[in-house]
Design an enzyme around this catalytic site. Structure first.
Site, PDB file in Angstrom:
ATOM      1  N   GLY A 183     -46.636  -0.663-118.648  1.00  0.00           N
ATOM      2  CA  GLY A 183     -45.510  -0.201-119.480  1.00  0.00           C
ATOM      3  C   GLY A 183     -45.972   0.499-120.744  1.00  0.00           C
ATOM      4  O   GLY A 183     -45.306   0.462-121.773  1.00  0.00           O
ATOM      5  N   GLY A 188     -43.695   2.974-122.642  1.00  0.00           N
ATOM      6  CA  GLY A 188     -42.445   2.458-123.201  1.00  0.00           C
ATOM      7  C   GLY A 188     -42.481   2.360-124.719  1.00  0.00           C
ATOM      8  O   GLY A 188     -43.473   2.701-125.358  1.00  0.00           O
ATOM      9  N   GLN A 189     -41.366   1.866-125.268  1.00  0.00           N
ATOM     10  CA  GLN A 189     -41.220   1.831-126.729  1.00  0.00           C
ATOM     11  C   GLN A 189     -42.352   1.032-127.387  1.00  0.00           C
ATOM     12  O   GLN A 189     -43.011   1.516-128.298  1.00  0.00           O
ATOM     13  CB  GLN A 189     -39.866   1.203-127.109  1.00  0.00           C
ATOM     14  N   TYR A 220     -31.490  -9.252-117.049  1.00  0.00           N
ATOM     15  CA  TYR A 220     -32.708  -9.154-117.872  1.00  0.00           C
ATOM     16  C   TYR A 220     -33.043 -10.529-118.464  1.00  0.00           C
ATOM     17  O   TYR A 220     -34.191 -10.986-118.395  1.00  0.00           O
ATOM     18  CB  TYR A 220     -32.465  -8.120-118.977  1.00  0.00           C
ATOM     19  N   LYS A 274     -36.216 -13.074-117.857  1.00  0.00           N
ATOM     20  CA  LYS A 274     -37.088 -13.493-118.966  1.00  0.00           C
ATOM     21  C   LYS A 274     -37.199 -15.020-119.026  1.00  0.00           C
ATOM     22  O   LYS A 274     -38.282 -15.544-119.281  1.00  0.00           O
ATOM     23  CB  LYS A 274     -36.588 -12.904-120.293  1.00  0.00           C
ATOM     24  N   ILE A 331     -36.478  -4.239-131.405  1.00  0.00           N
ATOM     25  CA  ILE A 331     -37.618  -3.613-132.079  1.00  0.00           C
ATOM     26  C   ILE A 331     -37.223  -2.215-132.570  1.00  0.00           C
ATOM     27  O   ILE A 331     -36.745  -1.382-131.798  1.00  0.00           O
ATOM     28  CB  ILE A 331     -38.842  -3.520-131.135  1.00  0.00           C
TER      29      ILE A 331
END
Ligand code: SER
Length: 327
Positions: A12, A15-16, A147, A151, A177
């Site tokens: 990832g 990604g951000q 999601y 998690k 974030i």
């Protein structure tokens, strides 16, 4: 004895969080020792030019194993995941990527006797019945999104691998974030990033949650610091492993807009709440992170005003160069 982290794989990485985390890890451990991977999004020039990059599919163990073998990987930062809003659009995909990606990384961690596996969790683990203020470390975990389901399951799975197999796994429950380099992809907390981009680009933002919505947030430098500090912490001092509460700041959208108005008086926000409001309402307003503080010395450095000043400066620079919304 603590095994050394010498060859790091980041999933990832486009990604951000992954995009900035990879660069920080390359700075700390040496560029050639940090292997960046992504699924299909084109990596930035900074990511491509600073070290190795490969496309992989985390749902295929063979695809991840090829890279693990090629580079003798001993540490994985597993950042690849489908976030809350996109996950609600395709819950099966969310389960497949988040759960199969995670167990594939854990199995490779065992097979190759890795030093460390870092698998982030999220405020999305919470839902119905959770105390919304100062949410404790140990409390009810009843997420309302797929999601969140993945998690919670991943936290429990990771702790199982620690207890059963002795694999050294660590993870934190990230709040929303905020960052200036890469836009988040498909989360509920994305408004706290989009508002800055739109302030700089258009002086106007239409927010998809109500102005009194309060969620816990964190600035990217603190996110990276917390992630690397936890990865480097002494295993023997950790009572928790894959589910650390972590906090930095909490504010309403109105307070966020006011903070921007301090530097940009003509910026305006209006509100058009959509399906993400329900998700936001199911998550805590603020979090008790005393275990992270006690067990590995967590301490955030940024607040809403310092984040706002920094975000507006950085995004204004990027806007001038035409980089704000890359292809
Ligand atoms: N930022 C994530 C989301 O909104 C929460 O971890 O989905």
């Amino acid at each position: 004895m603590k095994k050394e982290m010498k060859k790091i794989l980041v999933t990832g990485s486009v990604g951000q969080i992954g995009s900035e985390l990879t660069l920080a890890l390359r700075e700390k451990y040496g560029a050639e020792n940090v292997i960046a991977t992504g699924r299909k999004t084109k990596p930035s020039k900074a990511l491509l030019e600073s070290g190795p990059f490969h496309f992989i599919d985390v749902t295929s163990i063979a695809s991840v194993e090829e890279i693990v073998k090629k580079y003798n990987i001993d540490t994985v930062y597993h950042m690849a995941a489908i976030l809350s809003a996109v996950g609600e659009g395709n819950p099966q995909l969310c389960w497949n990527v988040n759960m199969n990606g995670t167990i594939n990384v854990l199995e490779l961690g065992l097979k190759y006797e890795m030093a460390r596996v870092i698998i982030p969790s999220s405020i999305a683990v919470w839902g119905k019945g959770v105390p919304l203020e100062n949410t404790p470390q140990e409390t009810v975990l009843k997420p309302s999104t797929m999601y969140g389901v993945t998690k919670v399951a991943a936290e429990i799975l990771c702790d199982y691998y620690v207890a059963r197999f002795g694999l050294d796994i660590r993870g934190l429950r990230y709040p929303g974030i905020i960052s200036s380099e890469t836009l988040p992809g498909g989360g509920t907390t994305d408004y706290a990033v989009a508002i800055y981009y739109e302030a700089v680009a258009k002086k106007h933002y239409t927010c998809f949650v109500r102005e009194n919505t309060v969620l816990p947030m964190m600035y990217m430098p603190d996110c990276i610091k917390s992630t690397i500090d936890l990865a480097e912490a002494d295993f023997n001092k950790l009572m928790h492993h894959s589910d650390f509460n972590i906090a930095s700041m909490s504010f309403s959208v109105k307070e966020l807009a006011d903070a921007i108005n301090k530097y940009m008086p003509d910026f305006k926000v209006d509100y058009a709440p959509d399906h993400r409001q329900k998700i936001a309402d199911s998550w805590p307003n603020s979090i008790d992170d005393s275990c992270a503080k006690e067990e590995w010395g967590w301490q955030p450095s940024w607040n809403l005003d310092s984040v706002t000043k920094d975000m507006l400066e950085k995004l204004t620079e990027r806007h001038k160069k035409g980089e704000l919304y890359p292809e």
